[in-house]
Design a protein around this motif. Structure first.
Motif, PDB file in Angstrom:
ATOM      1  N   LEU A 257      -0.834  -4.449  15.154  1.00  0.00           N
ATOM      2  CA  LEU A 257      -1.176  -3.232  14.402  1.00  0.00           C
ATOM      3  C   LEU A 257       0.056  -2.607  13.762  1.00  0.00           C
ATOM      4  O   LEU A 257       0.081  -2.337  12.565  1.00  0.00           O
ATOM      5  CB  LEU A 257      -1.825  -2.198  15.343  1.00  0.00           C
ATOM      6  N   VAL A 258       1.101  -2.393  14.615  1.00  0.00           N
ATOM      7  CA  VAL A 258       2.268  -1.667  14.118  1.00  0.00           C
ATOM      8  C   VAL A 258       3.065  -2.512  13.137  1.00  0.00           C
ATOM      9  O   VAL A 258       3.459  -2.038  12.073  1.00  0.00           O
ATOM     10  CB  VAL A 258       3.166  -1.208  15.296  1.00  0.00           C
ATOM     11  N   GLU A 259       3.298  -3.789  13.485  1.00  0.00           N
ATOM     12  CA  GLU A 259       4.159  -4.603  12.631  1.00  0.00           C
ATOM     13  C   GLU A 259       3.482  -4.944  11.308  1.00  0.00           C
ATOM     14  O   GLU A 259       4.030  -4.730  10.243  1.00  0.00           O
ATOM     15  CB  GLU A 259       4.576  -5.892  13.351  1.00  0.00           C
ATOM     16  N   PHE A 263       4.092  -1.300   9.427  1.00  0.00           N
ATOM     17  CA  PHE A 263       5.360  -1.651   8.786  1.00  0.00           C
ATOM     18  C   PHE A 263       5.141  -2.559   7.581  1.00  0.00           C
ATOM     19  O   PHE A 263       5.675  -2.318   6.507  1.00  0.00           O
ATOM     20  CB  PHE A 263       6.309  -2.308   9.795  1.00  0.00           C
ATOM     21  N   GLY A 264       4.345  -3.619   7.759  1.00  0.00           N
ATOM     22  CA  GLY A 264       4.162  -4.609   6.705  1.00  0.00           C
ATOM     23  C   GLY A 264       3.481  -4.038   5.478  1.00  0.00           C
ATOM     24  O   GLY A 264       3.829  -4.373   4.345  1.00  0.00           O
ATOM     25  N   GLN A 265       2.486  -3.147   5.677  1.00  0.00           N
ATOM     26  CA  GLN A 265       1.711  -2.697   4.530  1.00  0.00           C
ATOM     27  C   GLN A 265       2.069  -1.295   4.071  1.00  0.00           C
ATOM     28  O   GLN A 265       1.766  -0.919   2.947  1.00  0.00           O
ATOM     29  CB  GLN A 265       0.215  -2.766   4.876  1.00  0.00           C
ATOM     30  N   VAL A 266       2.694  -0.497   4.924  1.00  0.00           N
ATOM     31  CA  VAL A 266       2.980   0.883   4.513  1.00  0.00           C
ATOM     32  C   VAL A 266       4.483   1.161   4.423  1.00  0.00           C
ATOM     33  O   VAL A 266       5.018   1.377   3.329  1.00  0.00           O
ATOM     34  CB  VAL A 266       2.324   1.902   5.486  1.00  0.00           C
ATOM     35  N   ILE A 267       5.173   1.087   5.566  1.00  0.00           N
ATOM     36  CA  ILE A 267       6.547   1.581   5.598  1.00  0.00           C
ATOM     37  C   ILE A 267       7.494   0.743   4.750  1.00  0.00           C
ATOM     38  O   ILE A 267       8.226   1.274   3.918  1.00  0.00           O
ATOM     39  CB  ILE A 267       7.052   1.656   7.055  1.00  0.00           C
ATOM     40  N   PRO A 269       6.896  -1.550   2.259  1.00  0.00           N
ATOM     41  CA  PRO A 269       6.668  -1.437   0.804  1.00  0.00           C
ATOM     42  C   PRO A 269       7.107  -0.078   0.258  1.00  0.00           C
ATOM     43  O   PRO A 269       7.730  -0.010  -0.807  1.00  0.00           O
ATOM     44  CB  PRO A 269       5.147  -1.608   0.676  1.00  0.00           C
ATOM     45  N   ALA A 270       6.813   0.974   1.012  1.00  0.00           N
ATOM     46  CA  ALA A 270       7.185   2.314   0.540  1.00  0.00           C
ATOM     47  C   ALA A 270       8.698   2.456   0.475  1.00  0.00           C
ATOM     48  O   ALA A 270       9.244   2.953  -0.521  1.00  0.00           O
ATOM     49  CB  ALA A 270       6.595   3.379   1.467  1.00  0.00           C
ATOM     50  N   ALA A 271       9.385   1.987   1.523  1.00  0.00           N
ATOM     51  CA  ALA A 271      10.841   2.086   1.555  1.00  0.00           C
ATOM     52  C   ALA A 271      11.451   1.273   0.424  1.00  0.00           C
ATOM     53  O   ALA A 271      12.399   1.705  -0.243  1.00  0.00           O
ATOM     54  CB  ALA A 271      11.366   1.609   2.905  1.00  0.00           C
ATOM     55  N   THR A 272      10.879   0.079   0.180  1.00  0.00           N
ATOM     56  CA  THR A 272      11.392  -0.775  -0.888  1.00  0.00           C
ATOM     57  C   THR A 272      11.203  -0.091  -2.241  1.00  0.00           C
ATOM     58  O   THR A 272      12.115  -0.074  -3.077  1.00  0.00           O
ATOM     59  CB  THR A 272      10.662  -2.134  -0.874  1.00  0.00           C
ATOM     60  N   ALA A 273      10.027   0.474  -2.436  1.00  0.00           N
ATOM     61  CA  ALA A 273       9.745   1.138  -3.708  1.00  0.00           C
ATOM     62  C   ALA A 273      10.699   2.311  -3.926  1.00  0.00           C
ATOM     63  O   ALA A 273      11.269   2.478  -5.017  1.00  0.00           O
ATOM     64  CB  ALA A 273       8.295   1.632  -3.721  1.00  0.00           C
ATOM     65  N   LEU A 274      10.888   3.095  -2.867  1.00  0.00           N
ATOM     66  CA  LEU A 274      11.794   4.245  -2.965  1.00  0.00           C
ATOM     67  C   LEU A 274      13.214   3.793  -3.271  1.00  0.00           C
ATOM     68  O   LEU A 274      13.898   4.369  -4.128  1.00  0.00           O
ATOM     69  CB  LEU A 274      11.783   5.048  -1.653  1.00  0.00           C
ATOM     70  N   ALA A 275      13.663   2.756  -2.563  1.00  0.00           N
ATOM     71  CA  ALA A 275      15.026   2.261  -2.758  1.00  0.00           C
ATOM     72  C   ALA A 275      15.196   1.744  -4.188  1.00  0.00           C
ATOM     73  O   ALA A 275      16.203   2.005  -4.845  1.00  0.00           O
ATOM     74  CB  ALA A 275      15.337   1.169  -1.749  1.00  0.00           C
TER      75      ALA A 275
END
Lengths: 595, 120
Positions: A257-259, A263-267, A269-275
């Protein structure tokens, strides 16, 4: 609850005195009588509470308001005696009492076991410090048909005596009042100075036992878990439940669930987009979301792969600790451990090592001789996987086959046996006799269990996660400076040649030196990416399991055993780990083993 | 006269390992051939006068001593000398009540104290 003697004396208003330092109040008592619970109630600070002797092996201090002044309260390791042959943790308490820093002693006693408490009282009295006696767990004593004459005891000793049920907070206000009336105990010893005889006689006078028919289930269970015919199947069942909860629910369901989801679908991608949007420099982007990025690697490993397993393990482990089950395993383990120069008591640090090897290394203080402590520290470093690592092992090998798991644990257990057997013969010194108190079986108190689990999770977040991040930064730096490929190249003869692993796994072993579970998490990702075959996974994980657990554990080894023994253990354990991995690799190839 | 008393009391004592599961006894003394071991047992409450009930003999020797449950290796149990017959006395006293037991204890206490004192 009642408080004797204290009331009338405390009625006179206490004068606020000026002191150079706060009054120091020390909690002392036999093991497993609830000192840490009382400490928590007085100070509002949590000291780990469990149902086995030896939970507290060092000093914990906090503050509490007593009368009109703030005092220091110190929780000390449980002691059975303060004279004669003492274990390391008993010496900690003895030194504290002898140091002259302690101003008031609060002796916490199990109301059921007055005689043993009085033996200790007579020894504490020898220090001449003002004291208060707390009869704790009076509810449990009453259920067992035991009443202690608290007023009579107060008169006998000339000190305030307070009855408490600390887990419910009963009697704690009485204790605060009684502290103001603390006075040195007078123990009327006979002319031979025979403490045992006095304790025996006084306890017989002050304690009344009625026949009680309490706890038939309790008696049945208590017998079932320590007899081989029923105890071994129960042990297997307990291990299976732990496996289901931690290995399946934690390591597979929750990690999934968490990974994958969080992480895989939310955090990520979001971090990558922000960066991508806000960081124009490629290096800065890589630092956060690259292959060795803080988010993509550090946080993912720490939070997504290890945390769910650690959390589930802490919960189930805390339950076992509080139930009083773990010490009963010592009855079975004694004969086995004797071969390794230890005795059954060593089951405590060994099982605690499954939670955290660093804490367990400190718990070796409860063992009787220096030789036993050294062997236990060595075996902990060598073979006992901590919760985080157990998690990754179950996560990777659980997906391959039962036999893969069995191979790993089989090799590790045999290795511990061989090393323990040899160490018992090579190292100088003696082992001590197996004499151990089994705490009563109890249904864990949910409040304590929840608190303990949450605090351990917080400890993990504070202690382990920063190391994960440091490790990631280190790898990032090595990668950017071009050193990483060179290290991988330098490690190739060992990693690829001897262990038969892909060259990339060298970096995983670097991580493994920092923390075994961090390295194991790296293996987890390699395995998921299909870069490790089944047999390679077994070899890599076996080597990782046999490594010294983590930097923190190494520091603790230095603290407990000194720098040279710690370094010797480090070198020895690393050699054994690599040699075992090599042997396993060649054995797999030679016999054509596949899973 | 004192010598005779101590001899007869010791002769009646048996090693704890000779008791069957469920057997009860009262600690007479603990052998001091290994003083560290004797001290540890004493700190755990295994002192003259303590009531003992054997709970298990294998794989480890487990017994109840007053309100504590202790697990030891056989050689340790071997060093504990108990006076048996505690079973009937104790159970009878439990029924009769506290006062009788107190009386019993104080009369037994003299011997006990003397025996333990003579060992040091």
């Amino acid at each position: 609850m009642s408080c004797h003697v204290a009331a009338e004396r405390a009625a006179t208003p206490s004068v606020l005195t000026l002191r150079a330092r706060p009054l120091e109040i020390v909690l002392v008592g036999n093991p497993n009588v609830g000192k840490s619970v009382i400490f928590g109630r007085l100070t509002g600070r949590y000291a780990t509470v469990s149902n086995y002797p030896g939970t507290t092996v060092g000093l914990t201090s906090g503050h509490a308001l007593v009368g009109a002044e703030v005092c220091d309260i110190v929780d000390s390791p449980g002691v059975n005696a303060l004279e004669g042959e003492l274990s390391e943790d008993e010496q900690v308490t003895r030194r504290l009492l002898a140091s002259g820093k302690a101003d008031v002693v609060v002796q916490v006693a199990d109301a059921r076991n007055l005689r043993r408490a009085l033996m200790l009282t007579s020894q504490i009295a020898g220090f001449g410090l003002p004291m208060v006696v707390v009869l704790n767990m009076v509810d449990e004593a009453r259920r067992h048909g035991i009443d202690v004459d608290a007023a009579g005891l107060a008169a006998e000793l000339g000190v305030p005596v307070v009855e408490t049920v600390a887990v419910d907070g009963q009697g704690l206000d009485d204790l605060r009042v009684a502290l103001l009336a603390a006075s040195p105990a007078r123990v009327p010893l006979n002319r031979l100075g025979d403490r045992a005889a006095w304790a025996h006689e006084a306890a017989a006078r002050l304690r009344r036992a009625r026949p009680s028919s309490v706890g038939r289930l309790h008696v049945f269970l208590s017998r079932a878990v320590r007899q081989p015919l029923t105890g071994l199947p129960i042990l297997a069942f307990v291990l299976y439940v732990v496996y289901l909860f931690v290995g399946v629910f934690g390591a597979q369901t929750l990690v999934g669930l968490v990974e994958r989801r969080l992480f895989g679908q939310v955090i990520i991608p979001a971090a990558t987009a922000l960066a991508d949007r806000f960081l124009p420099w490629a290096a800065a982007r890589d630092f956060l979301v690259g292959p060795y990025g803080l988010v993509t690697m550090g946080l993912t490993y720490a939070i997504a792969i290890v945390l769910p397993v650690v959390a589930t393990f802490f919960l189930v482990f805390g339950w076992l600790e509080d139930s009083g089950y773990i010490p009963r395993l010592a009855v079975f383990a004694d004969r086995i451990f004797r071969v390794m120069g230890l005795n059954g008591k060593a089951v405590l640090p060994m099982v605690l090592g499954l939670g955290c090897d660093t804490m367990a290394t400190m718990t070796t203080r409860i063992l009787g001789t220096p030789k036993e402590r050294l062997i236990a520290v060595l075996l902990l470093a060598l073979g006992i996987p901590c919760s985080a690592q157990l998690a990754t092992i179950l996560g990777i090998l659980g997906g391959i086959s039962f036999w893969a798991l069995a191979t790993l644990f089989g090799v590790v257990v045999v290795q511990m046996f061989v090393v323990g057997f040899l160490a018992a013969r090579v190292l100088p010194g003696e082992r001590s006799d197996f004499i151990m108190e089994l705490p009563p079986l109890r249904l864990p108190v949910m409040r304590n269990l929840a608190l303990k689990t949450l605090l351990r999770i917080r400890w993990y977040l504070w202690e382990a996660v920063p190391l994960f991040l440091v490790g990631t930064v280190l790898l990032f730096a090595l990668d950017k400076t071009g050193l990483l490929p060179r290290i991988v190249e330098a490690g190739r003869p060992v990693v690829t040649g001897l262990l038969g692993l892909p060259a990339e796994s060298a970096q995983v072993f670097i991580m493994g030196f920092l923390r075994r579970d961090y390295g194991a998490a790296g293996l987890f990702q390699l395995a998921h990416a299909g870069q490790l075959s089944a047999t390679q996974s077994v070899v890599a994980l076996t080597v990782m399991t046999l490594f010294v657990p983590c930097v923190a554990n190494f520091m603790m080894m230095i603290k407990e055993q000194g720098l040279r023994p710690a370094l010797a253990i480090l070198v020895f354990v690393t050699t054994v780990a690599l040699a075992t991995g090599t042997a396993l690799n060649y054995a797999f190839r030679g016999f054509g083993v596949q899973y | 006269m004192r010598f005779e008393a101590s001899v007869s009391s010791i002769e009646r004592a048996r090693r704890l390992t000779l008791l069957e599961v469920g057997g009860r006894g009262v600690v007479r003394r603990v052998l001091r051939d290994n003083p560290a071991r004797a001290d540890r047992l004493s700190a755990l409450g295994v002192t003259p006068g303590a009531r003992i009930r054997v709970l298990q003999r294998y794989p480890g020797f487990v017994f109840e001593c007053d309100e504590s449950e202790l697990a030891v290796e056989p050689s340790v149990a071997h060093a504990i000398l108990v006076e048996d017959g505690g079973e009937t006395t104790e159970s009878r006293i439990q029924k009769i009540g506290f006062r009788r037991r107190e009386a019993e204890r104080s009369s037994r206490g003299i011997l006990t104290r003397w025996a333990s004192g003579s060992m040091r």
